[in-house]
Design a protein around this motif. Structure first.
Motif, PDB file in Angstrom:
ATOM      1  N   ALA A  59       0.905  -1.312   0.147  1.00  0.00           N
ATOM      2  CA  ALA A  59      -0.102  -0.044  -0.104  1.00  0.00           C
ATOM      3  C   ALA A  59       0.900   1.406   0.049  1.00  0.00           C
ATOM      4  N   LYS A  60       2.007   1.206   0.647  1.00  0.00           N
ATOM      5  CA  LYS A  60       2.734   2.374   0.685  1.00  0.00           C
ATOM      6  C   LYS A  60       3.522   2.868  -0.711  1.00  0.00           C
ATOM      7  N   MET A  61       3.738   1.718  -1.362  1.00  0.00           N
ATOM      8  CA  MET A  61       4.510   1.986  -2.844  1.00  0.00           C
ATOM      9  C   MET A  61       3.155   2.424  -3.782  1.00  0.00           C
ATOM     10  N   LEU A  62       2.073   1.601  -3.450  1.00  0.00           N
ATOM     11  CA  LEU A  62       1.005   2.133  -4.362  1.00  0.00           C
ATOM     12  C   LEU A  62       0.372   3.562  -4.311  1.00  0.00           C
ATOM     13  N   ALA A  63       0.595   4.037  -3.046  1.00  0.00           N
ATOM     14  CA  ALA A  63       0.008   5.599  -2.572  1.00  0.00           C
ATOM     15  C   ALA A  63       0.783   6.576  -3.190  1.00  0.00           C
ATOM     16  N   LYS A  64       2.034   6.431  -3.782  1.00  0.00           N
ATOM     17  CA  LYS A  64       3.022   7.240  -4.452  1.00  0.00           C
ATOM     18  C   LYS A  64       2.544   7.409  -5.850  1.00  0.00           C
ATOM     19  N   LEU A  65       1.652   6.651  -6.433  1.00  0.00           N
ATOM     20  CA  LEU A  65       1.154   6.597  -7.777  1.00  0.00           C
ATOM     21  C   LEU A  65       0.298   7.798  -7.955  1.00  0.00           C
ATOM     22  N   PRO A  66       0.344   8.421  -9.210  1.00  0.00           N
ATOM     23  CA  PRO A  66      -0.434   9.654  -9.216  1.00  0.00           C
ATOM     24  C   PRO A  66      -2.049   9.397  -9.234  1.00  0.00           C
ATOM     25  N   GLY A  67      -3.120  10.024  -8.681  1.00  0.00           N
ATOM     26  CA  GLY A  67      -4.277   9.852  -8.332  1.00  0.00           C
ATOM     27  C   GLY A  67      -4.442   8.599  -7.023  1.00  0.00           C
ATOM     28  N   ILE A  68      -3.537   8.187  -6.694  1.00  0.00           N
ATOM     29  CA  ILE A  68      -3.770   6.888  -5.588  1.00  0.00           C
ATOM     30  C   ILE A  68      -3.071   7.575  -4.241  1.00  0.00           C
ATOM     31  N   GLY A  69      -4.103   7.651  -3.317  1.00  0.00           N
ATOM     32  CA  GLY A  69      -3.745   8.030  -2.061  1.00  0.00           C
ATOM     33  C   GLY A  69      -3.765   6.880  -1.283  1.00  0.00           C
ATOM     34  N   LYS A  70      -3.644   7.043   0.350  1.00  0.00           N
ATOM     35  CA  LYS A  70      -3.542   5.909   0.969  1.00  0.00           C
ATOM     36  C   LYS A  70      -4.841   4.947   1.153  1.00  0.00           C
ATOM     37  N   LYS A  71      -5.933   5.559   1.091  1.00  0.00           N
ATOM     38  CA  LYS A  71      -7.244   4.851   1.247  1.00  0.00           C
ATOM     39  C   LYS A  71      -7.460   3.896  -0.301  1.00  0.00           C
ATOM     40  N   LYS A  72      -7.179   4.632  -1.474  1.00  0.00           N
ATOM     41  CA  LYS A  72      -7.174   3.626  -2.607  1.00  0.00           C
ATOM     42  C   LYS A  72      -6.073   2.910  -2.610  1.00  0.00           C
ATOM     43  N   ALA A  73      -4.863   3.014  -2.159  1.00  0.00           N
ATOM     44  CA  ALA A  73      -3.915   2.068  -2.215  1.00  0.00           C
ATOM     45  C   ALA A  73      -4.272   0.934  -1.291  1.00  0.00           C
ATOM     46  N   GLN A  74      -4.826   1.302  -0.262  1.00  0.00           N
ATOM     47  CA  GLN A  74      -5.400   0.102   0.943  1.00  0.00           C
ATOM     48  C   GLN A  74      -6.469  -0.672   0.023  1.00  0.00           C
ATOM     49  N   ALA A  75      -7.372   0.116  -0.620  1.00  0.00           N
ATOM     50  CA  ALA A  75      -8.514  -0.734  -1.315  1.00  0.00           C
ATOM     51  C   ALA A  75      -7.981  -1.522  -2.442  1.00  0.00           C
ATOM     52  N   ILE A  76      -6.833  -1.450  -3.079  1.00  0.00           N
ATOM     53  CA  ILE A  76      -6.078  -2.202  -4.111  1.00  0.00           C
ATOM     54  C   ILE A  76      -5.558  -3.403  -3.408  1.00  0.00           C
ATOM     55  N   VAL A  77      -4.892  -3.255  -2.359  1.00  0.00           N
ATOM     56  CA  VAL A  77      -4.426  -4.297  -1.820  1.00  0.00           C
ATOM     57  C   VAL A  77      -5.524  -5.136  -0.860  1.00  0.00           C
TER      58      VAL A  77
END
Length: 98
Positions: free
Chosen positions: A45-63
């Motif tokens: 989630a930490k790495m995904l949150a660095k992507l454009p348009g992805i914050g902590k909540k969306k990153a966690q949702a992806i995981v």
């Protein structure tokens, strides 16, 4: 009129160093290594949150989606995650991989 011309020339000459430094930017960017795409199946989630348009909540949702449904089989599957639509998918183009 003569003073106006002198002031105009002086002002144009003062910005000359700025414009020449901008002309060198493409050379610098060519020497930089391209940023590698992030794997949506392996990144945390930490790495995904660095992507454009992805914050902590969306990153966690992806995981969470990946944990519940298994690995993504295509990049389009990412749109099945709540909060990720066409706009975010456009921002991620070329920045994510399987």
């Amino acid at each position: 009129m003569k003073i106006f011309k002198l002031l105009l020339i002086a002002s144009l000459l003062s910005i000359l160093p700025i414009t020449t430094s901008y002309a060198q930017l493409p050379e610098v960017s060519k020497s930089m290594a391209p940023i590698e795409a992030v794997s949506i199946n392996d990144a945390d989630a930490k790495m995904l949150a660095k992507l454009p348009g992805i914050g902590k909540k969306k990153a966690q949702a992806i995981v969470n989606y990946r944990d519940e449904n298994g690995s993504f089989t295509s990049l389009e599957d990412l749109a099945k995650v709540k909060g990720i639509g066409k706009k975010v998918m456009g921002k991620l183009e070329g920045k994510v991989k399987l």
